[in-house]
Design a protein around this motif. Sequence first.
Motif, mmCIF file in Angstrom:
data_model
loop_
_atom_site.group_PDB
_atom_site.id
_atom_site.type_symbol
_atom_site.label_atom_id
_atom_site.label_comp_id
_atom_site.label_asym_id
_atom_site.label_seq_id
_atom_site.Cartn_x
_atom_site.Cartn_y
_atom_site.Cartn_z
ATOM 1 N N LYS A 64 35.870 34.693 44.620
ATOM 2 C CA LYS A 64 36.903 33.653 44.590
ATOM 3 C C LYS A 64 38.238 34.139 45.146
ATOM 4 O O LYS A 64 39.032 33.345 45.666
ATOM 5 C CB LYS A 64 37.089 33.144 43.160
ATOM 6 N N LEU A 65 38.490 35.451 45.004
ATOM 7 C CA LEU A 65 39.761 36.033 45.458
ATOM 8 C C LEU A 65 39.457 37.206 46.395
ATOM 9 O O LEU A 65 39.585 38.375 46.021
ATOM 10 C CB LEU A 65 40.592 36.514 44.261
ATOM 11 N N PRO A 66 39.020 36.932 47.616
ATOM 12 C CA PRO A 66 38.540 37.989 48.513
ATOM 13 C C PRO A 66 39.590 39.017 48.922
ATOM 14 O O PRO A 66 39.230 40.121 49.351
ATOM 15 C CB PRO A 66 38.044 37.207 49.735
ATOM 16 N N LYS A 67 40.867 38.699 48.779
ATOM 17 C CA LYS A 67 41.914 39.654 49.152
ATOM 18 C C LYS A 67 42.402 40.481 47.964
ATOM 19 O O LYS A 67 43.170 41.436 48.145
ATOM 20 C CB LYS A 67 43.097 38.918 49.781
ATOM 21 N N ALA A 68 41.959 40.134 46.784
ATOM 22 C CA ALA A 68 42.400 40.854 45.583
ATOM 23 C C ALA A 68 41.662 42.185 45.452
ATOM 24 O O ALA A 68 40.522 42.338 45.905
ATOM 25 C CB ALA A 68 42.159 39.998 44.346
ATOM 26 N N GLU A 69 42.321 43.142 44.831
ATOM 27 C CA GLU A 69 41.724 44.453 44.573
ATOM 28 C C GLU A 69 41.815 44.765 43.079
ATOM 29 O O GLU A 69 42.702 44.275 42.378
ATOM 30 C CB GLU A 69 42.433 45.545 45.372
ATOM 31 N N MET A 70 40.889 45.591 42.637
ATOM 32 C CA MET A 70 40.885 46.069 41.247
ATOM 33 C C MET A 70 41.259 47.538 41.272
ATOM 34 O O MET A 70 40.500 48.378 41.757
ATOM 35 C CB MET A 70 39.491 45.878 40.635
ATOM 36 N N HIS A 71 42.451 47.870 40.759
ATOM 37 C CA HIS A 71 42.941 49.244 40.776
ATOM 38 C C HIS A 71 42.714 49.895 39.409
ATOM 39 O O HIS A 71 43.208 49.390 38.394
ATOM 40 C CB HIS A 71 44.424 49.280 41.137
ATOM 41 N N ILE A 72 41.972 50.984 39.403
ATOM 42 C CA ILE A 72 41.615 51.683 38.170
ATOM 43 C C ILE A 72 42.420 52.978 38.084
ATOM 44 O O ILE A 72 42.232 53.892 38.890
ATOM 45 C CB ILE A 72 40.107 52.030 38.128
ATOM 46 N N TYR A 73 43.310 53.056 37.090
ATOM 47 C CA TYR A 73 44.105 54.256 36.878
ATOM 48 C C TYR A 73 43.672 54.936 35.572
ATOM 49 O O TYR A 73 43.245 54.269 34.626
ATOM 50 C CB TYR A 73 45.591 53.923 36.770
ATOM 51 N N GLY A 74 43.827 56.256 35.538
ATOM 52 C CA GLY A 74 43.542 56.963 34.300
ATOM 53 C C GLY A 74 43.514 58.468 34.486
ATOM 54 O O GLY A 74 43.181 58.963 35.568
ATOM 55 N N ALA A 75 43.857 59.174 33.419
ATOM 56 C CA ALA A 75 43.808 60.633 33.436
ATOM 57 C C ALA A 75 42.366 61.111 33.271
ATOM 58 O O ALA A 75 41.509 60.383 32.767
ATOM 59 C CB ALA A 75 44.680 61.195 32.319
ATOM 60 N N TYR A 76 42.125 62.317 33.718
ATOM 61 C CA TYR A 76 40.830 62.988 33.582
ATOM 62 C C TYR A 76 39.687 62.209 34.244
ATOM 63 O O TYR A 76 38.654 61.919 33.645
ATOM 64 C CB TYR A 76 40.529 63.276 32.101
ATOM 65 N N GLN A 77 39.949 61.854 35.470
ATOM 66 C CA GLN A 77 38.933 61.200 36.285
ATOM 67 C C GLN A 77 37.741 62.140 36.436
ATOM 68 O O GLN A 77 37.888 63.322 36.714
ATOM 69 C CB GLN A 77 39.542 60.882 37.649
ATOM 70 N N ASN A 78 36.549 61.634 36.248
ATOM 71 C CA ASN A 78 35.346 62.464 36.315
ATOM 72 C C ASN A 78 34.271 61.775 37.149
ATOM 73 O O ASN A 78 34.476 60.688 37.690
ATOM 74 C CB ASN A 78 34.819 62.764 34.902
ATOM 75 N N THR A 125 43.871 48.188 35.719
ATOM 76 C CA THR A 125 43.568 48.664 34.376
ATOM 77 C C THR A 125 43.902 50.142 34.350
ATOM 78 O O THR A 125 43.927 50.798 35.403
ATOM 79 C CB THR A 125 42.106 48.424 33.955
ATOM 80 N N ILE A 126 44.197 50.629 33.166
ATOM 81 C CA ILE A 126 44.584 52.033 33.037
ATOM 82 C C ILE A 126 44.094 52.567 31.700
ATOM 83 O O ILE A 126 44.076 51.840 30.706
ATOM 84 C CB ILE A 126 46.123 52.188 33.161
ATOM 85 N N GLY A 127 43.660 53.810 31.699
ATOM 86 C CA GLY A 127 43.181 54.408 30.445
ATOM 87 C C GLY A 127 42.519 55.741 30.695
ATOM 88 O O GLY A 127 41.886 55.964 31.733
#
Length: 410
Positions: free
Chosen positions: A229-243, A202-204
């Motif tokens: 259910k998907l132990p090898k999957a990752e959730m990648h979080i992208y976005g500007a102005y990380q706080n 996801t990105i935002g």
Amino acid sequence: MKVLIIGFVWPEPKSSAAGSRMMQLIQIFLAENYTVTFATSTSKTENAINLKSLGIEEHTIELNSSTFDDFISQLQPDIVLFDRFLTEEQFGWRVAQQCPKAIRILDTEDVHGLRKGRELALRDNIPFNVEYLHNDTSKREMASIYRCDVSLIISEAEMELLTQEFGVSTELLHYMPFLIEPIAEESKRKLPAFEDRNHFITIGNFLHPPNLDSVKFLYQSIWSKIRTKLPKAEMHIYGAYQNNKAQQFKANDNGFIIKGFAEDVDIVMQHAKVCLSPLRFGAGLKGKFFDAMRNGTPFVTTSIGAEGILESSYINTLNSEDVDAIVEYAIRVYSDKALWKEQQNLGFNVLKKRFDKQYHVERFKQKLQYVVEHLKECRQNNFTGQMLMHHTLQSTKYMSKWIEEKNKKD
């Protein structure tokens, strides 16, 4: 012709969909050989695009200051475009006073009152209804729409809302979604295949409340069920102005990874298998899903997230606010190659049929030409706008002048 764009912020196309949207509008004016000036009261950030390199004049303006009057009376633009209703509130009356013949265009970006109402309903844990829609932000925004000669509306759903719920004349509105260039078949074939992609994305912009809430919702209610259910999957979080608010959800050991700013959204989106962003409030079109569709990445979201992008039949069958339904469908799209390919093709078709750049640019040029040729008639037909501008000149104007005098004394 001269165009003055009064920006809410400096455009940051790599940071937000709003920045990309602004650059699309600027490119339309430049292609028509308009002289474009961009002015804003905000400070530049390192992510702001270099407008001067495109032949655009840049100006910093002040709030509640007669220096803007001097600036615009000297510039004498033929068209003034306000970036969101907040800039029209601040500068609209000054534009009308100094350049009464200039066409005033409001780019709403999204209907802020709708977004605010949904946020309030979520906070109260009550289904969104008309009472939440009729909030103070909506009242201010509707007044701004009426004061302008035409308002650009990014979503068909919001066109329907404005005309049916608020009774705004279609003469004052123009549907102008994201503008997507045709994607060549060769480009589609070169995209990474199902087998070559991994993980969710996801990105935002983290400063945008709906995005941060979506990450929170993912972290607290959805991701652990998918990970089981998907132990090898990752959730990648992208976005500007990380706080710090975003960092609190970081859980690398569970595959929930805050990646931060994406220098090239196409690269990270093409390597991901599914774009997962369960938005619980918001409005307008969501740029992340257009990035996903352009790069052949199926997306999973809520009905709010898909609003204005997919037809209602798809929204009802493919999207849900129910956590278990979101989890189940996200796992299916991630695991089922045939379904994944089906959703990829759906994205390509949606972009082609609903968001073709050439079609929507031509419609906008026709609308603009009509307003240019019939400005007096258009304004005569909008008595509500005349009335609101009159009262704005009598109230906002003198409040602004009082603030200006106070600032001088301070």
